[in-house]
Design a protein around this motif. Structure first.
Motif, mmCIF file in Angstrom:
data_model
loop_
_atom_site.group_PDB
_atom_site.id
_atom_site.type_symbol
_atom_site.label_atom_id
_atom_site.label_comp_id
_atom_site.label_asym_id
_atom_site.label_seq_id
_atom_site.Cartn_x
_atom_site.Cartn_y
_atom_site.Cartn_z
ATOM 1 N N ALA A 10 0.858 -1.185 0.000
ATOM 2 C CA ALA A 10 0.000 0.000 0.000
ATOM 3 C C ALA A 10 0.893 1.234 0.000
ATOM 4 N N VAL A 12 0.507 5.417 0.833
ATOM 5 C CA VAL A 12 -0.309 6.519 1.334
ATOM 6 C C VAL A 12 0.448 7.800 1.030
ATOM 7 N N PHE A 38 -3.675 5.066 -1.504
ATOM 8 C CA PHE A 38 -4.557 5.886 -0.672
ATOM 9 C C PHE A 38 -4.048 7.320 -0.744
ATOM 10 N N ASP A 43 -8.159 7.913 4.675
ATOM 11 C CA ASP A 43 -8.654 6.850 3.783
ATOM 12 C C ASP A 43 -7.993 5.517 4.127
ATOM 13 N N PHE A 44 -6.689 5.545 4.394
ATOM 14 C CA PHE A 44 -5.973 4.321 4.753
ATOM 15 C C PHE A 44 -6.466 3.767 6.081
ATOM 16 N N TYR A 47 -9.735 2.108 5.687
ATOM 17 C CA TYR A 47 -9.579 0.823 5.007
ATOM 18 C C TYR A 47 -9.105 -0.265 5.968
ATOM 19 N N VAL A 58 3.368 -0.908 4.033
ATOM 20 C CA VAL A 58 2.740 0.352 3.664
ATOM 21 C C VAL A 58 3.829 1.415 3.584
#
Length: 134
Positions: A10, A12, A38, A43-44, A47, A58
């Motif tokens: 992910a 961010v 993200f 938002d992260f 989630y 991440v």
């Protein structure tokens, strides 16, 4: 790391261009993984609070509006549910003091956003290889 599970990365970052750079680099390297972008820390957080499948790694930008990268990493580290997520600071610049604070929170990887594509691919390759060996 479970060899049957596909790696989940992910990112961010409030800069949408970073998503494109990551996707292109992962494609270039031929790395098959799940990748999710993200555009904000909230938002992260939303989630991961409800997700069944959490990211393995991440990459977090330090300078974001609303919730900074440092605050986001602290939120992740403070919740044992997210212990499996490896947080990597991915930022244009970070002070020695910021690094020191982040290290006390269990963040051991810091990468300055590369200006060259080769730097990004090398960083991703190294991170993924290290994660695959665990």
């Amino acid at each position: 790391m479970n060899q049957n599970k596909k790696l989940f990365l992910a990112l961010v970052d409030d800069d949408p261009d970073e998503e494109d750079f990551f996707r292109i680099a992962l494609d270039f390297l031929g790395i098959e993984c799940d990748f999710k972008f993200f555009s904000s820390a909230p938002d992260f957080v939303s989630y991961i609070e409800t997700a069944e499948n959490l990211p393995d790694i991440v990459f977090v930008d330090m300078k974001m509006p609303k919730i900074t990268g440092q605050e986001l990493v602290r939120m992740v580290r403070d919740n044992p549910k997210f212990d499996s997520i490896q947080a990597v600071i991915y930022t244009a610049h970070i002070s020695d003091r910021e690094k020191e604070i982040m290290m006390t929170m269990g963040t051991f990887e810091f990468f300055i956003k590369p200006t060259e594509f080769a730097e990004l691919t090398q960083m991703l390759r190294e991170m993924i290889e290290r994660k695959a060996l665990k």
